[in-house]
Motif scaffolding. Structure first.
Motif, PDB file in Angstrom:
ATOM      1  N   VAL A 198       0.848  -1.200   0.000  1.00 25.51           N
ATOM      2  CA  VAL A 198       0.000   0.000   0.000  1.00 25.51           C
ATOM      3  C   VAL A 198       0.881   1.247   0.000  1.00 25.51           C
ATOM      4  O   VAL A 198       0.574   2.244  -0.668  1.00 25.51           O
ATOM      5  CB  VAL A 198      -0.953  -0.019   1.208  1.00 25.51           C
ATOM      6  CG1 VAL A 198      -1.762   1.259   1.269  1.00 25.51           C
ATOM      7  CG2 VAL A 198      -1.879  -1.223   1.139  1.00 25.51           C
ATOM      8  N   LYS A 248       0.911   4.326  -2.618  1.00 22.44           N
ATOM      9  CA  LYS A 248       0.897   5.762  -2.280  1.00 22.44           C
ATOM     10  C   LYS A 248       2.066   6.474  -2.953  1.00 22.44           C
ATOM     11  O   LYS A 248       1.924   7.585  -3.470  1.00 22.44           O
ATOM     12  CB  LYS A 248       0.985   5.938  -0.756  1.00 22.44           C
ATOM     13  CG  LYS A 248      -0.281   5.548   0.012  1.00 22.44           C
ATOM     14  CD  LYS A 248       0.009   5.561   1.511  1.00 22.44           C
ATOM     15  CE  LYS A 248      -1.207   5.201   2.324  1.00 22.44           C
ATOM     16  NZ  LYS A 248      -2.031   6.333   2.698  1.00 22.44           N
ATOM     17  N   GLY A 279      -8.458   3.847   2.211  1.00 18.91           N
ATOM     18  CA  GLY A 279      -7.111   3.640   2.735  1.00 18.91           C
ATOM     19  C   GLY A 279      -6.306   2.707   1.861  1.00 18.91           C
ATOM     20  O   GLY A 279      -5.085   2.846   1.744  1.00 18.91           O
ATOM     21  N   PHE A 280      -6.959   1.749   1.265  1.00 23.02           N
ATOM     22  CA  PHE A 280      -6.335   0.813   0.336  1.00 23.02           C
ATOM     23  C   PHE A 280      -7.464   0.093  -0.392  1.00 23.02           C
ATOM     24  O   PHE A 280      -8.639   0.415  -0.175  1.00 23.02           O
ATOM     25  CB  PHE A 280      -5.400  -0.161   1.069  1.00 23.02           C
ATOM     26  CG  PHE A 280      -6.063  -1.038   2.106  1.00 23.02           C
ATOM     27  CD1 PHE A 280      -6.449  -0.508   3.337  1.00 23.02           C
ATOM     28  CD2 PHE A 280      -6.291  -2.377   1.870  1.00 23.02           C
ATOM     29  CE1 PHE A 280      -7.069  -1.301   4.281  1.00 23.02           C
ATOM     30  CE2 PHE A 280      -6.905  -3.179   2.820  1.00 23.02           C
ATOM     31  CZ  PHE A 280      -7.301  -2.643   4.027  1.00 23.02           C
ATOM     32  N   TRP A 289      -9.233  -3.206  -0.758  1.00 18.56           N
ATOM     33  CA  TRP A 289      -9.344  -4.532  -0.164  1.00 18.56           C
ATOM     34  C   TRP A 289     -10.273  -5.463  -0.928  1.00 18.56           C
ATOM     35  O   TRP A 289     -10.252  -6.665  -0.723  1.00 18.56           O
ATOM     36  CB  TRP A 289      -9.835  -4.417   1.290  1.00 18.56           C
ATOM     37  CG  TRP A 289     -11.149  -3.716   1.412  1.00 18.56           C
ATOM     38  CD1 TRP A 289     -12.399  -4.252   1.351  1.00 18.56           C
ATOM     39  CD2 TRP A 289     -11.332  -2.299   1.586  1.00 18.56           C
ATOM     40  NE1 TRP A 289     -13.346  -3.288   1.488  1.00 18.56           N
ATOM     41  CE2 TRP A 289     -12.722  -2.068   1.627  1.00 18.56           C
ATOM     42  CE3 TRP A 289     -10.478  -1.214   1.720  1.00 18.56           C
ATOM     43  CZ2 TRP A 289     -13.266  -0.801   1.791  1.00 18.56           C
ATOM     44  CZ3 TRP A 289     -11.016   0.051   1.889  1.00 18.56           C
ATOM     45  CH2 TRP A 289     -12.396   0.246   1.915  1.00 18.56           C
TER      46      TRP A 289
END
Lengths: 483, 479
Positions: free
Chosen positions: A122, A126, A161-162, A164
């Protein structure tokens, strides 16, 4: 996010439509997911290389342009369109509904399996969005490929956030393709229920092993490597079985994604190419069209990484090793290009099936001689994880046991390729162990690498079981739905 | 030449089979005893290994050895000559060269005495043949036992008697003055001169035959004779092989050539597993023996191979059985180690980082990876990150310029902590344990260090300029 996913699928459909009436619609509707992601990946790489600031909106525009272009190209090639509406087109609708629906479902119910590696991927994602290829933290392309980090950017672009949900969705579509290919590969076998039974049992064997089950939700590279390797192999197999080179489109695209997933995948990709050349079942022109794109992409990527020379906490390869690998890829291109030369055909190509295991065997022996204790302990750890502590449960007991036990009563197409690939894979494991070391815990890198080969092993096993039962394998028959 | 009647042929064939079985059992017993640690294998494991080896050697003898013997037997005179020569050769080797004992399970006696003048001799760490510690209460000794050590004075002795396979190990050291110790193992004595500056590691001979009982004596005699007979047979095979090479017109009676390819995969598989068992035996790091686990599958494989032509659905049955066992393993009652997928209530990158349960230093580094890379870090003596391991890890992960302990007060008051959060922008990163990391953001990234402070469960990473402004490090001088 929903619209983005719909557009992604439409992008894949637009690519898949180029092969309509050459490949079955049901397969194309499932492959559209992978081809959509493939084009997304290529777009991201291009934008990063150009130094453009990436936003969801920009991607949406680019995808839209690509969709329109591909559809226009398709229309231009087949015009006039006599019958625009066919029932098999419903597969594309169904595929889209499945893709978007399950993406939303898994996005809502965030089932996840993760490890510190997932965290670092991750961070790679970014970094890609923030600084492109210039700056890396913790991990770099000298440790992993960028395919999974680029998949992870999808969620980041929408404020998550990521990402999944993408892994289980890919797994679902892969399972559907896997079941379909097992059925098609064994069509004509007797009794009539056998192909479907084999397909369902294959899927059950995959899903019931603990390691594979968690891999479906694991933010990592293993299941994606398994998927891409299987698609590459399946494309080759069916191209030979049905004498239909359009199946090679699966191989060509999947191999690029395979190479971009992990740094060591290049070894298996190289082996796959060599074995295909050795089989001499695919024309030279098609070999070039299928493998040159991958080789060129891999070489260009390696050169870029060498030029960047990322320095981070954890690397698998050094620049020197990457240069050696790149040199090997160049040699492979030369072999591909020059393979029609008489001398090369007589002295190299005709003996490749023997040369490959001999070379691998000699390398393994050399590794053993250099450090017998370490090599044996690695092999012991590999066996321990394969059959006991690696969370595979009975899976490899069944698969390997039956692969040795079952003798087909009729020849299997491409069987030397399969044997060579499976033996070569485990040979690579032994050789890689000398560099990486192995452990008896499930988390061991080699243990997770078994995920890569398992679908291919099960596919080959089902071919053997089907051939053991009986039935005439139809030569150059057409896959259902293709014309 | 008289033609053999069918009965005579059958009798001859039966005799051959029985001879082959006897040969296979003898060879497997010799092999197991010599190479695969018979006495350290549990009883059930012994049966499995013996059976697996016997079956393997049976087929090997039938396909490869029997034709050689039958070729030799056709020339009786030469056969007996060769046999006599082989017996003489093995006997000569046995008597002239030192025999490498196979460890048997017998009674061993250890005696340790301190005969001369000595202050004190310490015996530490008393280990058995399997690497497990032996309780000191099992020792018969006049010496003083304190904790895990035995303190022998001048004239003290220590005795240990036990039925086991292998030897024991311990360390000896002298306290105060050099000392002489006599270690007697199964009647053989060795005098060890001990120095006050060093510790001697003593390992008794694991191949010593100790004091066997009557039945073990018989078994040992059988084992040695069996091994010698096997060596004679092996020599006969070797001579016979070379003899056949130089006598090409000599025809071997047919074995079962059509069966050999049928069993080829079984023979290759078992050969590989035997090699792995040997490798594991000689290169292992744990005391457990894996020979039964490695060789049992060969028997199962042979059974399946026999079943396969008779039960056509066998492959499907095996697959379904495998799936069923796999699914059962998902039940917690059957498998505590099953890896489980978790659902994240609020999936965020911070939650992901916490879920993977990394070291605190890793968690911190992932949270502030951009800010920490290449930075200098200072921690106070009362911080949780003062250990060398933590500091080195921070340096490695973040490629820090430096990370060290500096003399400043790291604990903040609650007012100071609140003031930091109120007056300056900050990034928050939850910890695994209660509390959070807070990175106080400076307007510009400077070359000055980042200092660690703490308040309650919270950790504050404060750039030096801000720490100075807040009056947190008035008397700290940077290099």
């Amino acid at each position: 996010m929903i619209l983005f996913l719909i557009e992604l699928y439409l992008l894949g459909v637009a690519a898949a439509l180029q092969f309509r009436h050459k490949l079955p619609d049901v397969l194309l509707s499932l492959m559209a997911v992978f081809w959509g992601l493939f084009l997304f990946f290529l777009n991201m790489v291009a934008l990063i290389l150009l130094g453009v600031r990436i936003t969801a909106g920009l991607l949406a525009v680019i995808h839209a342009v690509e969709i329109i272009s591909l559809l226009f190209y398709r229309w231009w090639r087949i015009r006039p369109v006599r019958n625009p509406f066919e029932s098999s087109q419903l597969f594309f609708v169904l595929g889209g509904v499945l893709f978007v629906g399950f993406s939303m479902l898994f996005r809502h119910f965030a089932f996840l399996f993760a490890s510190p590696d997932s965290m670092y991927m991750v961070v790679m994602a970014k970094s890609l969005l923030e600084t492109g290829f210039a700056k890396w933290y913790f991990a770099s392309p000298l440790l992993w490929g960028i395919f999974v980090p680029i998949l992870q950017t999808m969620g980041l672009l929408f404020g998550d956030g990521f990402t999944w949900f993408i892994q289980p969705v890919l797994s679902l579509f892969f399972l559907l393709i896997f079941i379909y290919t097992v059925v098609v590969a064994n069509q004509g076998a007797r009794p009539k229920w056998l192909p479907l039974a084999l397909a369902l049992m294959s899927a059950a064997l995959l899903l019931s092993s603990n390691m594979y089950w968690v891999a479906q939700f694991y933010v990592h590279t293993n299941l994606n490597s398994a998927i891409m390797l299987f698609l590459s192999v399946a494309g080759l197999y069916f191209a030979v079985k049905f004498d239909n080179p359009y199946w090679l489109s699966l191989t060509g695209t999947a191999l690029i994604m395979f190479g971009m997933l992990r740094t060591e995948n290049v070894l298996l990709a190289g082996l796959l190419i060599l074995l295909t050349i050795a089989s001499q079942k695919i024309s030279h022109r098609h070999l070039l069209l299928t493998f040159l794109p991958y080789l060129i992409c891999q070489i260009l990527w390696n050169v870029l990484v060498i030029a960047i020379d990322p320095v981070v906490y954890s690397n698998l390869l050094s620049r020197t090793q990457l240069m050696l690998v790149t040199g090997g890829l160049v040699a492979l291109i030369l072999l591909l290009v020059l393979m029609r030369a008489q001398w090369i055909r007589e002295h190299v190509i005709n003996h490749l099936y023997q040369l490959i295991p001999i070379m691998m065997g000699l390398t393994a022996i050399l590794v053993f001689v250099i450090n017998p204790t370490r090599t044996f302990k690695n092999v012991w750890a590999n066996l321990t994880t394969l059959f006991s502590s690696g969370q595979w449960l009975t899976t490899f007991w069944v698969v390997i046991g039956l692969l040795i036990l079952v003798k087909p009563t009729r020849p299997i197409i491409f069987h030397r390729f399969f044997s060579g690939l499976l033996l070569g894979f485990f040979g690579i494991i032994i050789i890689l162990g000398a560099f990486k070391g192995s452990h008896t815990i499930w988390y061991d890198s080699v243990n997770r690498m078994y995920t890569h080969i398992l679908p291919v092993m099960i596919f080959y096993l089902m071919l053997k079981i089907s051939a053991f039962f009986s039935g005439d394998e139809k030569k150059a028959s057409v896959a259902p739905g293709a014309r | 030449m008289t033609e053999l009647t069918l009965n005579e042929q059958n009798t001859g064939g039966q005799r051959t089979i029985w001879l082959t079985i006897v040969g296979a059992v003898a060879l497997s017993a010799a092999f197991f005893l010599r190479f695969l640690e018979f006495f350290r294998t549990p009883t059930l494991g012994r049966i499995v290994v013996l059976l697996a080896l016997a079956v393997f050697f049976f087929w090997c003898i039938l396909f490869f050895v029997l034709p050689i013997f039958q070729a030799l037997w056709s020339n009786r005179r030469f056969f007996w000559l060769l046999l006599s020569f082989s017996v003489l050769m093995v006997a000569a080797l046995y008597f002239l060269l030192p025999y490498d004992n196979v460890p048997f399970r017998t009674t061993h006696i250890l005696t340790v005495t301190v005969p001369g003048e000595a202050d004190q001799v310490v015996l530490e760490g008393f280990w058995g043949p399997d690497g497990n510690p032996i309780p000191l209460t099992d020792l018969d000794t006049t010496a003083r036992i304190e904790g895990e050590d035995v303190f022998l004075a001048s004239g003290d002795s220590l005795n240990y008697t036990r039925e086991m396979t292998g030897g024991v190990s311990f360390s000896l050291s002298a306290i105060g003055a050099p000392a002489q110790v006599v270690v007697t193992w199964d009647g053989r004595s060795e005098t060890i001169e001990l120095d006050v500056t060093s510790r001697d590691q003593v390992r008794t001979d694991p191949t010593s035959w100790g004091y066997p009982g009557r039945w073990m004596n018989l078994f040992m005699t059988y084992a040695v004779l069996n091994e010698l007979l096997v060596m004679v047979a092996i020599l006969m095979v070797v001579w016979g092989f070379f003899y056949q090479l130089i006598q090409p017109d000599l025809k071997s009676p047919p074995g079962w050539p059509h069966g050999c390819p049928y069993l080829r995969d079984y023979l290759i598989l078992t050969s590989i597993l035997i090699l792995i068992a040997l490798g594991e035996r000689y290169l292992r790091t744990t005391p457990q023996t894996y020979a039964p686990v490695l060789l049992a599958p060969t028997l199962v494989y042979l059974l399946l191979k026999w079943l396969l032509p008779r039960v056509k659905l066998l492959p499907l049955i095996v697959v379904m059985l495998g799936v069923a066992i796999n699914l059962m393993a998902a039940v917690p009652a059957f498998n505590q180690n099953y890896l489980r997928v978790q659902r994240m209530e609020e999936p965020s990158f911070n939650a992901l980082a916490i879920q993977v349960n990394p070291y605190e230093t890793t968690l911190l580094s992932v949270g502030f990876y951009k800010q920490l890379q290449g930075a200098q870090i200072l921690v106070s003596p009362d911080s949780d990150f003062t250990s060398d391991i933590d500091l080195q890890r921070l340096i490695t992960i973040n490629q820090l310029e430096s990370a060290r302990v500096a003399d400043y007060a790291g604990e903040l008051t609650s007012q100071q902590a609140q003031a930091l959060l109120d007056d300056y922008p900050s990034l928050e990163w939850q910890k695994r344990t209660p509390g959070a990391f807070y990175l106080i953001e400076a307007d510009e990234r400077s070359q000055e260090p980042i200092l660690f402070f703490w308040q309650g469960n919270d950790v504050f990473l404060v750039p030096a300029p801000i720490a100075k402004d807040m009056g947190l490090i008035d008397d700290l001088v940077f290099d």
